[in-house]
Design an enzyme around this catalytic site. Structure first.
Site, PDB file in Angstrom:
ATOM      1  N   PHE A 144       0.815  -1.221   0.000  1.00  0.00           N
ATOM      2  CA  PHE A 144       0.000   0.000   0.000  1.00  0.00           C
ATOM      3  C   PHE A 144       0.850   1.273   0.000  1.00  0.00           C
ATOM      4  O   PHE A 144       0.542   2.226   0.709  1.00  0.00           O
ATOM      5  CB  PHE A 144      -0.970   0.019   1.193  1.00  0.00           C
ATOM      6  N   HIS A 145       1.894   1.319  -0.820  1.00  0.00           N
ATOM      7  CA  HIS A 145       2.767   2.486  -0.869  1.00  0.00           C
ATOM      8  C   HIS A 145       2.892   3.064  -2.285  1.00  0.00           C
ATOM      9  O   HIS A 145       4.004   3.334  -2.745  1.00  0.00           O
ATOM     10  CB  HIS A 145       4.181   2.120  -0.375  1.00  0.00           C
ATOM     11  N   PRO A 146       1.805   3.290  -3.016  1.00  0.00           N
ATOM     12  CA  PRO A 146       1.955   3.853  -4.363  1.00  0.00           C
ATOM     13  C   PRO A 146       2.444   5.300  -4.321  1.00  0.00           C
ATOM     14  O   PRO A 146       1.961   6.108  -3.531  1.00  0.00           O
ATOM     15  CB  PRO A 146       0.540   3.769  -4.938  1.00  0.00           C
TER      16      PRO A 146
END
Length: 554
Positions: free
Chosen positions: A489-491
């Site tokens: 969850f680190h775009p």
């Protein structure tokens, strides 16, 4: 400025960056600020209980409910792609881990942008400005008798609370010992600029409750008459026009509120803080993006910007699972009604125990092979196992050892799939698309096995459940990584900043949109390269720096 639909600043997105910006910009009582949030207020109870991320991810009450396109590197799988849709944004549903990354990340940004303000030495003050770190609560550090080394690196009295976790697990302590046996030194602070080591993560909590950016930055400002907050207000498109000199300007945004489209105007600047997925999508819907893409969807091309939506980077975690014996894990503790009741009672009385825990408790940063000049792997170790978030826990005691490549060379993109603002954009991460990323994946799984084979773990008789000990070759391990890996969850990076003369960079070094006056982007999409760790804290630093520039007209 008497018109109720005109403001000095409009901020699109009340997430990690947007909440801080709203606080800082509205501190001047003569400055009118409008903060727009497509989601609801953060009144959903599970937002505030740390373990509640299990009930927020995949829940339209707090999540945009996005999915990736089928990904070749994941053997054709599509992943759930959580993005916060509520006040606080992703800080309301994330893992609460406070992680700045490495000093070299910011020194690299300074080189890529030609702006020394992004260097570690010059960004540290921005991290400290909003920080309230537990190590500085009571004078001298209890472990060392001296807090001087922490006060140089951390802040006290800011809005963003950082605390130590309120539980420990024997099996995780043993994993840390096993990692140390392989040469990974113990760490008491991952946020010094060099995060190499193994230890428990610090978290964004206050007394056992999640501390999101809505509580931290909006709550102190909520009574300011010059700050207006609209929830359930989704931006449809920006309003753009050409002035008498032919320059393209942004002067507002069309907002869908209660099913009706209204236009609000920004006298000074409009700021996009909608995140690495929604910010490029909104630009494209507004006619700013790759011209061929826009024409394909019948959108008038206001400015051909080929790199808007490109350069998507993310941390892909490979989730290895090991069955264990002779120790408690959450799988067993939460398997009965009595166990669940005891967990709930402990949290109700003490704000401790499994309900207070972040998704990952123990972390480690190390190199995938000795030739690497710096730590390029991050571990998230959990005393539980399941097939995927939202799925039931396994019926046997186990731990999950997740490992991710901090510096992926694969690049993806975010592109609208239609001209309808309600339609989800198409997210294509292109995980494991390069030889380097595939090699790091195979090497990291071998390193997981090496740690689990150390004598410190022997008492638990670990048995590899996923990916399976029978898989040994690079080809096997890379394929299995594609089968079991998921986003962490680190775009970032989809509207990157760059040098003023870098024609490919959509933003200048101060995050202003090149070619469009009055428009700035402030969120994780501006990162030219992903940080070496979790991305929430860096996003707050970016917002802190941007707010100072906006106030001083830079």
């Amino acid at each position: 400025m008497s018109d109720d639909m005109t403001y000095h600043y409009i901020i699109v997105g009340a997430g990690t960056a947007g909440c801080l910006l709203a606080n800082r910009l509205s501190a001047d009582p003569d400055t009118r600020v409008l903060l727009l949030e497509a989601g609801k207020r953060d009144t959903y109870p599970w937002i505030h209980i740390p373990v509640g991320y299990l009930y927020c991810i995949g829940n339209p009450r707090a999540d945009w409910m996005y999915h990736t396109e089928p990904d070749k590197g994941l053997n054709g799988r599509s992943l759930r792609y959580p993005r916060g849709k509520t006040l606080g944004g992703c800080s309301s549903i994330n893992g609460m881990i406070y992680m700045r990354g490495q000093a070299r990340d910011y020194d690299n940004w300074a080189q890529l942008t030609g702006e020394d303000a992004w260097s570690w030495a010059n960004s540290l003050a921005d991290f400290k400005r909003h920080e309230d770190h537990y190590r500085l609560d009571n004078g001298d550090d209890p472990q060392t008798g001296d807090n001087s080394r922490f006060s140089d690196l951390h802040g006290k009295g800011g809005e963003w609370r950082v605390e130590k976790q309120r539980l420990r697990w024997d099996v995780l302590d043993s994993f840390a010992d096993a990692a140390a046996q392989t040469g990974i030194e113990k760490s008491v602070d991952f946020n010094t600029g060099d995060n190499a080591g193994v230890g428990y993560f610090d978290v964004n909590q206050r007394s056992g409750w999640r501390w999101n950016t809505s509580k931290a930055f909006l709550r102190p400002a909520k009574d300011r008459p010059n700050l207006t907050i609209w929830t359930e207000a989704q931006a449809e498109r920006l309003t753009l026009f050409r002035d008498e000199n032919g320059a393209l300007r942004c002067d507002g945004v069309v907002v869908n509120r209660a099913g009706r489209s209204v236009t609000v105007k920004a006298h000074k600047e409009l700021v996009l803080s909608a995140g690495a997925v929604n910010t490029p999508a909104l630009l494209q819907l507004s006619g700013v993006g790759p011209a061929d893409l826009l024409r394909r969807h019948g959108i008038k091309v206001e400015m051909d910007a080929p790199q808007v939506g490109e350069n998507l980077q993310d941390h892909l975690q490979i989730r290895a699972v090991f069955k264990v014996k002779g120790t408690k894990t959450l799988n067993a503790l939460a398997s009965t009604l009595f166990g669940k009741a005891m967990i709930g009672l402990e949290y109700a009385v003490k704000r401790t125990g499994p309900m207070s825990m972040s998704p990952s408790q123990l972390g480690a940063f190390t190199r995938s092979d000795p030739s690497r000049p710096h730590a390029n792997l991050e571990y998230h170790v959990q005393p539980l196992s399941l097939d995927a978030f939202g799925e039931p826990l396994h019926g046997f005691p186990a731990i999950t050892v997740s490992v991710c490549n901090l510096n992926p060379t694969s690049r993806g993109h975010v592109r609208i799939g239609s001209a309808n603002f309600r339609d989800a954009p198409k997210i294509t991460p292109n995980y494991l698309a390069t030889d380097e990323d595939r090699q790091v994946a195979a090497d990291s799984l071998r390193q997981v096995r090496q740690i689990m084979a150390q004598s410190a773990m022997a008492q638990y008789h670990p048995e590899e459940f996923k990916p399976g000990a029978m898989y040994q070759s690079d080809a096997d391990l890379t394929k299995l990584a594609g089968d079991i890996a998921s986003t962490i969850f680190h775009p970032v990076g989809t509207v990157r900043m760059g040098r003023a003369d870098d024609a490919d960079a959509p933003l200048d070094p101060h995050l202003r949109m090149k070619g469009i006056q009055g428009l700035r982007v402030v969120d994780a999409s501006v990162m030219p390269e992903i940080t070496s760790g979790n991305t929430n804290a860096p996003t707050l630093m970016i917002a802190e720096k941007a707010a100072a520039w906006m106030v001083t007209g830079q």
